[in-house]
Design a protein around this motif. Structure first.
Motif: not given
Length: 264
Positions: A63-86
Motif C-alpha cells: 500500500x505504501x508503494x502504491x501511494x508513492x506511485x500515485x503521488x509521483x504520477x500526480x506530480x506530473x514529472x515529464x520524465x523519470x529521474x533519480x539521484x542514483x542516475x545522476x
C-alpha cells in the motif's frame, strides 16, 4: 460436558474463504501473496503470530508503494529521474553530500525554498525532478511545472475569473517544482501572477526552482526591478542554493560518444 468437535475445513475451502475475505476487506496483496507466504511459513515452521505479521506487513508495504506511485504520477514529472542516475563524477560542482541531505526532505517539511542554478546541461532539471520524486516517496504532495506553463495557466485563470482557485490549488501542495525559470522574459502581468503563487506559499510550503540564470540575470525574466527583487527574496530567504556550474556535462558526454564512434 463434551464440547462438540468443529468440522475440519478442507484446504480448498480455506483457500476459497481467504480469497473471498480478502476481496471483502480489500486486501489485494494478501490475496495474491498468501499461497507463497503460506508455503514459506510451512517450510520455515513459522509461528501463527509470525505468519500473521508477514501477511500484514506485506499488505502495508504494498500500500505504501502504491501511494508513492500515485503521488509521483500526480506530480506530473515529464520524465523519470533519480539521484542514483545522476553522475556526480561528471559534474564536480555538485556536492553529493549536500544533495543526499536534501533528499531526506527536511527542507520540505519546514517549507523552505530550494534554488538550482546553472547553465543548460549541468543537471539542474535532473536534480529538480529527482528531489521532487524523493519528496513524493516520503509522503509529500508534489507538483512539477515549467515556469512558462505555470504563468500561462495563471493568465488563463485570471481571464476566466478562476485565479483564486488556481492559486489555492498550487498553494496546497507541499512542494512546487518550477523548472526552466529564466528561459523566457515574462511580461509584468505574468510576473505579478507568479509572485502571487510564491507569496501564497511563503514560509508555509516549499518551492524548488531550476534556472539557467544567476540571480543577477533575473532582470531579463522579470523586467520590473522591484518585482524581481521581491521574487528573489521569496525564493532564497531561509533556503538552499545549489550551483550546478557552467560546463555542460551532457554536451561533454555527447562529444565523448562521438569521439569513441570515430575511433571505432
Amino acid at each position: 460436558m463434551t464440547v462438540p468437535r468443529q468440522r475440519e475445513i478442507t484446504e480448498e475451502a480455506a483457500t476459497t474463504a481467504i480469497d473471498q475475505a480478502c476481496r471483502m476487506l480489500r486486501l489485494p496483496t494478501i490475496r495474491s501473496q498468501f499461497p507463497d507466504l503460506a508455503a514459506a511459513a510451512s517450510r520455515e515452521q513459522m509461528s501463527y503470530r509470525g505468519f500473521l505479521a508477514e501477511l500484514l506487513m506485506s499488505e502495508c508495504d504494498d500500500r505504501a508503494r502504491r501511494r508513492s506511485e500515485r503521488r509521483i504520477k500526480a506530480a506530473a514529472f515529464p520524465r523519470d529521474k533519480s539521484l542514483r542516475a545522476f553522475d556526480f563524477d561528471a559534474n564536480p560542482n555538485v556536492d553529493p553530500a549536500a544533495i543526499h541531505t536534501l533528499a531526506k526532505c527536511e527542507w520540505v517539511r519546514k517549507g523552505q525554498p530550494l534554488c538550482l542554478i546553472g547553465d543548460s546541461g549541468t543537471g539542474k532539471s535532473h536534480l529538480l525532478i529527482a528531489l521532487g520524486t524523493e519528496a513524493a516517496m516520503k509522503g509529500h504532495r508534489v507538483r512539477y511545472t515549467p515556469a512558462t506553463k505555470l504563468v500561462n495557466e495563471l493568465v488563463e485563470a485570471a481571464d476566466e475569473k478562476q485565479l483564486t482557485k488556481t492559486i489555492a490549488r498550487y498553494g496546497r501542495v507541499d512542494l512546487l517544482c518550477i523548472d526552466e525559470l529564466g528561459y523566457m522574459e515574462l511580461d509584468r502581468r505574468g510576473a505579478e501572477l507568479l509572485f502571487q503563487v510564491l507569496t501564497e506559499r511563503e514560509e508555509k510550503n516549499s518551492v524548488a526552482i531550476a534556472s539557467n540564470e544567476s540571480f543577477g540575470g533575473w532582470t531579463k525574466t522579470f523586467t520590473d526591478p522591484r518585482l524581481c527583487a521581491a521574487i528573489v527574496d521569496r525564493l532564497t530567504f531561509g533556503g538552499n542554493i545549489i550551483q550546478t556550474g557552467t560546463e555542460s556535462y551532457r554536451l561533454a558526454h555527447t562529444k565523448a560518444q562521438a569521439d569513441r564512434a570515430e575511433v571505432g
